[in-house]
Design a protein around this motif. Structure first.
Motif, PDB file in Angstrom:
ATOM      1  N   LYS A 293       0.824  -1.208   0.000  1.00 11.41           N
ATOM      2  CA  LYS A 293       0.000   0.000   0.000  1.00 11.41           C
ATOM      3  C   LYS A 293       0.862   1.264   0.000  1.00 11.41           C
ATOM      4  CE  LYS A 293      -4.413  -1.351   0.340  1.00 11.41           C
ATOM      5  NZ  LYS A 293      -5.483  -0.881  -0.577  1.00 11.41           N
ATOM      6  N   LEU A 294       2.037   1.154   0.631  1.00 13.68           N
ATOM      7  CA  LEU A 294       2.968   2.280   0.694  1.00 13.68           C
ATOM      8  C   LEU A 294       3.869   2.343  -0.539  1.00 13.68           C
ATOM      9  CD1 LEU A 294       4.039   2.022   4.469  1.00 13.68           C
ATOM     10  CD2 LEU A 294       2.487   3.707   3.437  1.00 13.68           C
ATOM     11  N   ASN A 295       3.557   1.470  -1.524  1.00 23.99           N
ATOM     12  CA  ASN A 295       4.336   1.400  -2.774  1.00 23.99           C
ATOM     13  C   ASN A 295       5.793   1.035  -2.553  1.00 23.99           C
ATOM     14  OD1 ASN A 295       2.164   2.089  -4.545  1.00 23.99           O
ATOM     15  ND2 ASN A 295       2.394   4.241  -3.938  1.00 23.99           N
TER      16      ASN A 295
END
Length: 342
Positions: A293-295
């Motif tokens: 999600k935080l890439n």
């Protein structure tokens, strides 16, 4: 009177649960399909861990098996195994469902309420190990009322094992019991036959031979262009390699346990291996989901953080659980119910 613990068995459970955590970290990355450039390596590492940890865990569980005397004793035996395995099984299943529901679309193959209500026949995620182990205790316990000889039990389980490899049954629990009861009885047989002492005395050449066979297998397996690790349901001829892993573990674990700090650490861990087994899976999954999600796509970051949080996160929760009375009931129910079941 409490039976004396066997240190190398505790060590084995502790060291093997580390491989379970590693295996689930690597498998999670492989199944996420977010690291296509590393898929070949991830699958290979997954296979290394998966050809070892579950077969060894079942063998370590079977090491302490004792034939059931009669049907009257079987009833107490049945109740005890149901409590010991059933309570943590139910707890994990509910926890898994709640966490996956909260995770929503971020979770692959999330369990539905219908799935939760059917855990009596189809377990959720890693809880399958407990579910199958309960059935193994039930089936092997019943057989042992009539068959007391460890050699005969071994031959029966060997026949079931061969049947599961070459003539798999299309019914989940029957196939699982046919396959995994062999490793459970294998651990029991190694103890009763005295071969554990032989393995210890001849550990150098047995270790070398076992590792050599496993390496040859991995090379041959890799050349077959595999798309997934060996099935834990229908492994076919590939499943023969699992027994080599058990021999390797039962040969090396008593030796490795003698390394003081190393042995002591994993021996302590092994006494709580079931708790770590159940806790690490959601921690590892949540860690991977948050990082994605935080890439954050660096595979080394995923591997390191997944392992560290999965391992030490489980140990930290275990520490907190033991600090509060009755909270650990979901993992150690017999600690509170023992007097009532005796």
């Amino acid at each position: 009177m409490k039976s004396k613990r066997i240190e190398w068995i505790d060590f084995g459970k502790g060291f093997t649960i580390l491989m379970v955590v590693l295996g689930h970290v690597v498998l999670g990355l492989f199944e996420s399909r977010k690291f296509e450039n590393s898929n070949t390596v991830l699958l290979f590492l997954t296979q290394v861990f998966y050809l070892f940890h579950i077969p060894v865990f079942y063998a370590l569980s079977g090491f302490f098996f004792k034939p059931v005397v009669d049907l009257k004793k079987f009833w107490n035996y049945f109740k005890q195994k149901t409590i010991i395995l059933g309570v943590p099984y139910l707890f994990y299943s509910v926890l898994q469902f709640i966490l996956q529901t909260i995770g929503g679309e971020s979770v692959r193959n999330a369990a539905s309420l219908a799935d939760l209500l059917q855990i009596y026949k189809t377990p959720l995620s890693v809880s399958w190990y407990l579910y199958v182990l309960w059935w193994i205790y039930l089936v092997v316990g019943l057989i042992s009322i009539r068959v007391k000889s460890y050699n005969q039990l071994f031959l029966i389980s060997l026949f079931a094992y061969i049947l599961s490899l070459f003539f798999p049954v299309n019914i989940y629990i029957i196939q699982k019991v046919l396959l995994w009861s062999f490793f459970f009885i294998f651990g029991y047989w190694l103890k009763k036959s005295g071969l554990t002492m032989f393995l210890l005395e001849q550990w150098k050449w047995i270790t070398s031979l076992s590792i050599g066979v496993i390496i040859m297998f991995l090379i041959f397996w890799q050349q077959s262009s595999p798309s997934f690790y060996i099935s834990y349901d229908t492994p076919g001829l590939w499943g023969l390699i699992f027994s080599v892993s058990v021999v390797l573990a039962f040969t090396c674990y008593p030796i490795l346990n003698n390394f003081k700090r190393f042995g002591t650490y994993f021996s302590k861990i092994g006494r709580n291996s079931l708790v770590i087994y159940l806790l690490h899976a959601p921690i590892v999954s949540i860690t991977r989901i948050i990082l994605l999600k935080l890439n954050i796509s660096n595979i080394y970051v995923h591997l390191i953080l997944g392992l560290l949080l999965g391992w030490y996160g489980s140990l930290f929760i275990l520490y907190l659980i033991k600090k509060v009375s009755y909270v650990d009931f979901v993992f150690y129910p017999m600690k509170y119910l023992k007097k009532k079941t005796e």
